[in-house]
Design a protein around this motif. Structure first.
Motif, PDB file in Angstrom:
ATOM      1  N   TYR B  33      19.728   8.155  99.500  1.00  0.00           N
ATOM      2  CA  TYR B  33      19.721   8.866 100.617  1.00  0.00           C
ATOM      3  C   TYR B  33      18.431   8.792 101.303  1.00  0.00           C
ATOM      4  O   TYR B  33      17.410   8.966 100.742  1.00  0.00           O
ATOM      5  CB  TYR B  33      20.001  10.452 100.149  1.00  0.00           C
ATOM      6  N   TYR B  35      16.416  11.398 103.956  1.00  0.00           N
ATOM      7  CA  TYR B  35      16.244  12.897 104.668  1.00  0.00           C
ATOM      8  C   TYR B  35      14.998  13.040 105.361  1.00  0.00           C
ATOM      9  O   TYR B  35      14.089  12.046 105.134  1.00  0.00           O
ATOM     10  CB  TYR B  35      16.113  13.861 103.580  1.00  0.00           C
ATOM     11  N   GLN B  37      12.310  15.900 106.748  1.00  0.00           N
ATOM     12  CA  GLN B  37      11.853  17.202 106.552  1.00  0.00           C
ATOM     13  C   GLN B  37      11.020  17.716 107.969  1.00  0.00           C
ATOM     14  O   GLN B  37       9.873  17.111 108.110  1.00  0.00           O
ATOM     15  CB  GLN B  37      10.930  17.570 105.415  1.00  0.00           C
ATOM     16  N   GLY B  40      10.899  24.660 109.287  1.00  0.00           N
ATOM     17  CA  GLY B  40      11.947  25.571 109.995  1.00  0.00           C
ATOM     18  C   GLY B  40      13.266  24.946 110.040  1.00  0.00           C
ATOM     19  O   GLY B  40      14.342  25.619 110.230  1.00  0.00           O
ATOM     20  N   HIS B  41      13.343  23.592 109.372  1.00  0.00           N
ATOM     21  CA  HIS B  41      14.689  23.013 109.253  1.00  0.00           C
ATOM     22  C   HIS B  41      14.801  22.433 108.005  1.00  0.00           C
ATOM     23  O   HIS B  41      15.882  22.192 107.490  1.00  0.00           O
ATOM     24  CB  HIS B  41      14.706  21.719 110.220  1.00  0.00           C
ATOM     25  N   GLY B  42      14.027  22.767 107.160  1.00  0.00           N
ATOM     26  CA  GLY B  42      14.522  22.097 105.457  1.00  0.00           C
ATOM     27  C   GLY B  42      14.373  20.779 105.676  1.00  0.00           C
ATOM     28  O   GLY B  42      13.818  19.913 106.434  1.00  0.00           O
ATOM     29  N   LEU B  43      15.285  20.494 104.776  1.00  0.00           N
ATOM     30  CA  LEU B  43      15.581  18.755 104.710  1.00  0.00           C
ATOM     31  C   LEU B  43      16.929  18.549 105.354  1.00  0.00           C
ATOM     32  O   LEU B  43      17.891  19.410 104.954  1.00  0.00           O
ATOM     33  CB  LEU B  43      15.577  18.269 103.224  1.00  0.00           C
ATOM     34  N   LEU B  45      19.950  15.408 106.190  1.00  0.00           N
ATOM     35  CA  LEU B  45      20.386  14.030 105.972  1.00  0.00           C
ATOM     36  C   LEU B  45      20.487  13.194 107.025  1.00  0.00           C
ATOM     37  O   LEU B  45      21.251  13.585 107.952  1.00  0.00           O
ATOM     38  CB  LEU B  45      21.797  14.212 105.136  1.00  0.00           C
ATOM     39  N   PHE B  90      11.816  11.604 103.187  1.00  0.00           N
ATOM     40  CA  PHE B  90      11.974  11.462 101.877  1.00  0.00           C
ATOM     41  C   PHE B  90      13.304  10.639 101.693  1.00  0.00           C
ATOM     42  O   PHE B  90      14.390  10.588 102.489  1.00  0.00           O
ATOM     43  CB  PHE B  90      12.279  12.893 101.431  1.00  0.00           C
ATOM     44  N   PHE B 104      13.733  12.695  93.745  1.00  0.00           N
ATOM     45  CA  PHE B 104      12.898  12.139  95.163  1.00  0.00           C
ATOM     46  C   PHE B 104      11.704  11.374  95.345  1.00  0.00           C
ATOM     47  O   PHE B 104      10.978  11.437  94.293  1.00  0.00           O
ATOM     48  CB  PHE B 104      12.600  13.575  95.938  1.00  0.00           C
ATOM     49  N   GLY B 105      11.752  10.703  96.240  1.00  0.00           N
ATOM     50  CA  GLY B 105      10.279  10.038  96.688  1.00  0.00           C
ATOM     51  C   GLY B 105       9.216  11.000  97.007  1.00  0.00           C
ATOM     52  O   GLY B 105       9.574  12.018  97.093  1.00  0.00           O
ATOM     53  N   SER B 106       8.087  10.440  96.988  1.00  0.00           N
ATOM     54  CA  SER B 106       6.758  11.130  97.776  1.00  0.00           C
ATOM     55  C   SER B 106       6.922  11.215  98.874  1.00  0.00           C
ATOM     56  O   SER B 106       5.854  11.958  99.486  1.00  0.00           O
ATOM     57  CB  SER B 106       5.743  10.468  96.985  1.00  0.00           C
TER      58      SER B 106
END
Lengths: 114, 113
Positions: B33, B35, B37, B40-43, B45, B90, B104-106
């Motif tokens: 996946y 994403y 970030q 104010g929007h989070g993550l 997709l 991410f 998750f990756g960094s």
């Protein structure tokens, strides 16, 4: 599609006090729920998850969450916080099965005050 | 995180240039996946993959394309970068899909100037 609402963008709390971070999801026949934590300049780590079974879920670092189907909520709690708990917390949901990804809330910044 | 790496970690690029971000895994997981970030929007997709050459759009796919020619690599391409694509990206992997078992990756911090 799922939607996830985190009711507080920021929660300040004193060290050793209890904390609750609120999360509501849109209703679904089956739903998987998650809480993730993100420390500064890092990726996300899973705190805990609800897939089925007991509605009280325990996770890492002393956190727990309760799945409440009637209120479509999945609030995260910790009885006594530490400075090291300062981070961004994300609630996420998935409508069971399927290859599509998680839907995340906008996050809650937990600020621990000494 | 162990088993998943993103490259580059940071990139500054100019508006209108193409950019490719790479996600590499050594876990042999089927699902991958991308994403973004934003405050104010989070993550949100962007795209996801459920196997080699099998991809689909997410919530915010406009302006992005992906490719997965082998299990271990999932590439995200911005064909013509815009300032609105400045973000932290991410990658996540999952063995069984269904929303659980994510690693998750960094992250890659991309700035479009």
């Amino acid at each position: 599609a799922q939607s996830v609402t985190q009711l507080d963008s920021q929660v300040p709390v004193f060290e050793e006090a209890p904390v609750e971070l609120r999360c509501n999801y849109s209703s679904s026949v089956s739903v998987y729920l998650f809480w993730y934590v993100q420390y500064p300049n890092q990726g996300l780590q899973l705190l805990l998850k609800y897939l089925s079974g007991s509605t009280l879920v325990k996770g890492i670092n002393g956190f727990e969450a309760e799945f409440n189907k009637s209120q479509t909520s999945f609030h995260l709690r910790k009885p006594s916080v530490h400075i090291s708990d300062t981070a961004e917390y994300f609630c996420a949901a998935h409508s069971g099965g399927g290859a599509d990804g998680l839907t995340f809330g906008k996050g809650t910044h937990l600020i621990i005050q000494p | 995180d162990a088993g998943i790496t993103q490259s580059p970690r940071h990139k500054v690029t100019e508006t209108g240039t193409p950019v490719t971000l790479r996600c590499h895994q050594t876990e042999n997981h089927r699902y991958m996946y991308w994403y973004r970030q934003d405050p104010g929007h989070g993550l949100r997709l962007i795209h996801y993959s459920y196997g080699v050459k099998d991809t689909d759009k997410g919530e915010v796919s406009d302006g992005y394309s992906v490719s997965r020619s082998k299990t271990e690599d999932f590439l995200l391409t911005l064909e013509s970068a815009t300032s609105s694509q400045t973000s932290v990206y991410f990658c996540a992997i999952s063995e069984i899909g269904g929303g659980y078992g994510y690693t998750f990756g960094s992250g890659t911090r991309l700035t479009v100037v």
